[in-house]
Design a protein around this motif. Structure first.
Motif, PDB file in Angstrom:
ATOM      1  N   LYS A  40      47.812  31.818  61.990  1.00 52.15           N
ATOM      2  CA  LYS A  40      48.575  33.050  61.789  1.00 52.15           C
ATOM      3  C   LYS A  40      49.932  33.005  62.478  1.00 52.15           C
ATOM      4  O   LYS A  40      50.905  33.520  61.956  1.00 52.15           O
ATOM      5  CB  LYS A  40      47.799  34.258  62.325  1.00 52.15           C
ATOM      6  CG  LYS A  40      46.856  34.861  61.337  1.00 52.15           C
ATOM      7  CD  LYS A  40      46.455  36.232  61.797  1.00 52.15           C
ATOM      8  CE  LYS A  40      45.090  36.155  62.448  1.00 52.15           C
ATOM      9  NZ  LYS A  40      44.591  37.441  62.901  1.00 52.15           N
ATOM     10  N   ASN A  41      49.997  32.415  63.660  1.00 52.67           N
ATOM     11  CA  ASN A  41      51.197  32.517  64.491  1.00 52.67           C
ATOM     12  C   ASN A  41      51.981  31.220  64.640  1.00 52.67           C
ATOM     13  O   ASN A  41      52.910  31.170  65.429  1.00 52.67           O
ATOM     14  CB  ASN A  41      50.814  33.021  65.877  1.00 52.67           C
ATOM     15  CG  ASN A  41      50.260  34.411  65.825  1.00 52.67           C
ATOM     16  OD1 ASN A  41      50.789  35.266  65.132  1.00 52.67           O
ATOM     17  ND2 ASN A  41      49.174  34.642  66.536  1.00 52.67           N
ATOM     18  N   ARG A  42      51.653  30.197  63.889  1.00 48.91           N
ATOM     19  CA  ARG A  42      52.313  28.915  64.140  1.00 48.91           C
ATOM     20  C   ARG A  42      53.790  28.927  63.793  1.00 48.91           C
ATOM     21  O   ARG A  42      54.582  28.292  64.461  1.00 48.91           O
ATOM     22  CB  ARG A  42      51.585  27.794  63.438  1.00 48.91           C
ATOM     23  CG  ARG A  42      51.943  27.587  62.026  1.00 48.91           C
ATOM     24  CD  ARG A  42      51.265  26.404  61.430  1.00 48.91           C
ATOM     25  NE  ARG A  42      51.073  26.738  60.028  1.00 48.91           N
ATOM     26  CZ  ARG A  42      50.182  26.234  59.269  1.00 48.91           C
ATOM     27  NH1 ARG A  42      49.352  25.349  59.739  1.00 48.91           N
ATOM     28  NH2 ARG A  42      50.085  26.589  58.025  1.00 48.91           N
ATOM     29  N   ARG A  43      54.205  29.660  62.759  1.00 50.45           N
ATOM     30  CA  ARG A  43      55.632  29.714  62.429  1.00 50.45           C
ATOM     31  C   ARG A  43      56.434  30.348  63.552  1.00 50.45           C
ATOM     32  O   ARG A  43      57.556  29.935  63.829  1.00 50.45           O
ATOM     33  CB  ARG A  43      55.856  30.473  61.135  1.00 50.45           C
ATOM     34  CG  ARG A  43      55.430  29.706  59.926  1.00 50.45           C
ATOM     35  CD  ARG A  43      55.686  30.516  58.678  1.00 50.45           C
ATOM     36  NE  ARG A  43      55.105  29.854  57.544  1.00 50.45           N
ATOM     37  CZ  ARG A  43      55.820  29.291  56.598  1.00 50.45           C
ATOM     38  NH1 ARG A  43      57.121  29.319  56.651  1.00 50.45           N
ATOM     39  NH2 ARG A  43      55.223  28.695  55.588  1.00 50.45           N
ATOM     40  N   LYS A  44      55.866  31.367  64.181  1.00 54.68           N
ATOM     41  CA  LYS A  44      56.546  32.000  65.313  1.00 54.68           C
ATOM     42  C   LYS A  44      56.757  30.990  66.430  1.00 54.68           C
ATOM     43  O   LYS A  44      57.846  30.912  67.012  1.00 54.68           O
ATOM     44  CB  LYS A  44      55.719  33.180  65.815  1.00 54.68           C
ATOM     45  CG  LYS A  44      56.277  33.826  67.069  1.00 54.68           C
ATOM     46  CD  LYS A  44      55.416  34.979  67.542  1.00 54.68           C
ATOM     47  CE  LYS A  44      54.167  34.441  68.174  1.00 54.68           C
ATOM     48  NZ  LYS A  44      53.375  35.439  68.871  1.00 54.68           N
ATOM     49  N   TRP A  45      55.741  30.185  66.712  1.00 51.31           N
ATOM     50  CA  TRP A  45      55.864  29.201  67.782  1.00 51.31           C
ATOM     51  C   TRP A  45      56.804  28.081  67.391  1.00 51.31           C
ATOM     52  O   TRP A  45      57.556  27.578  68.234  1.00 51.31           O
ATOM     53  CB  TRP A  45      54.490  28.660  68.167  1.00 51.31           C
ATOM     54  CG  TRP A  45      53.666  29.690  68.850  1.00 51.31           C
ATOM     55  CD1 TRP A  45      52.556  30.303  68.374  1.00 51.31           C
ATOM     56  CD2 TRP A  45      53.915  30.277  70.138  1.00 51.31           C
ATOM     57  NE1 TRP A  45      52.098  31.221  69.274  1.00 51.31           N
ATOM     58  CE2 TRP A  45      52.900  31.234  70.362  1.00 51.31           C
ATOM     59  CE3 TRP A  45      54.897  30.093  71.091  1.00 51.31           C
ATOM     60  CZ2 TRP A  45      52.863  31.983  71.521  1.00 51.31           C
ATOM     61  CZ3 TRP A  45      54.851  30.847  72.251  1.00 51.31           C
ATOM     62  CH2 TRP A  45      53.842  31.777  72.454  1.00 51.31           C
ATOM     63  N   TYR A  99      43.968  32.077  64.988  1.00 55.26           N
ATOM     64  CA  TYR A  99      45.144  32.556  65.727  1.00 55.26           C
ATOM     65  C   TYR A  99      46.314  31.600  65.531  1.00 55.26           C
ATOM     66  O   TYR A  99      47.444  32.028  65.276  1.00 55.26           O
ATOM     67  CB  TYR A  99      44.808  32.687  67.213  1.00 55.26           C
ATOM     68  CG  TYR A  99      46.026  32.854  68.084  1.00 55.26           C
ATOM     69  CD1 TYR A  99      46.655  34.087  68.176  1.00 55.26           C
ATOM     70  CD2 TYR A  99      46.561  31.785  68.788  1.00 55.26           C
ATOM     71  CE1 TYR A  99      47.791  34.250  68.955  1.00 55.26           C
ATOM     72  CE2 TYR A  99      47.686  31.932  69.568  1.00 55.26           C
ATOM     73  CZ  TYR A  99      48.295  33.165  69.647  1.00 55.26           C
ATOM     74  OH  TYR A  99      49.415  33.305  70.410  1.00 55.26           O
ATOM     75  N   TRP A 100      46.049  30.305  65.631  1.00 51.75           N
ATOM     76  CA  TRP A 100      47.122  29.322  65.501  1.00 51.75           C
ATOM     77  C   TRP A 100      47.715  29.351  64.094  1.00 51.75           C
ATOM     78  O   TRP A 100      48.932  29.315  63.926  1.00 51.75           O
ATOM     79  CB  TRP A 100      46.617  27.927  65.852  1.00 51.75           C
ATOM     80  CG  TRP A 100      47.684  26.906  65.659  1.00 51.75           C
ATOM     81  CD1 TRP A 100      47.773  26.006  64.665  1.00 51.75           C
ATOM     82  CD2 TRP A 100      48.841  26.733  66.474  1.00 51.75           C
ATOM     83  NE1 TRP A 100      48.907  25.265  64.811  1.00 51.75           N
ATOM     84  CE2 TRP A 100      49.587  25.693  65.909  1.00 51.75           C
ATOM     85  CE3 TRP A 100      49.320  27.365  67.623  1.00 51.75           C
ATOM     86  CZ2 TRP A 100      50.779  25.246  66.458  1.00 51.75           C
ATOM     87  CZ3 TRP A 100      50.508  26.930  68.163  1.00 51.75           C
ATOM     88  CH2 TRP A 100      51.226  25.887  67.583  1.00 51.75           C
TER      89      TRP A 100
END
Length: 77
Positions: free
Chosen positions: A15-20, A12-13
């Motif tokens: 996949k979504n780290r750029r968003k965060w 999960y991290w």
């Protein structure tokens, strides 16, 4: 925490780290805007090119890395 759970959180991290990263960077820009709006009350780094650019870059980048570190600790990585 089991290994499966940890692997799911890592996926999960990743996949979504750029968003965060973007979200927390924009939070830092918001902090800069709030500091700019308090200019008549004492905080004014714009008098110097060096200090203005330092605060303009340091606050968003440090908030991005600090909030990312906190986020990782909260999800257990």
């Amino acid at each position: 925490m089991r290994e499966e759970e940890r692997n799911i959180r890592i996926e999960y991290w990743v996949k979504n780290r750029r968003k965060w990263y973007n979200t927390y960077f924009f939070v830092g820009i918001g902090i800069n805007v709030l500091l700019y709006l308090t200019k008549p009350y004492g905080f004014d780094p714009s008098g110097s090119m060096v200090w203005g650019s330092f605060f303009g870059l340091a606050i968003p980048l440090s908030s991005m890395f600090l909030f990312t570190y906190i986020h990782k600790k909260m999800i257990g990585l």
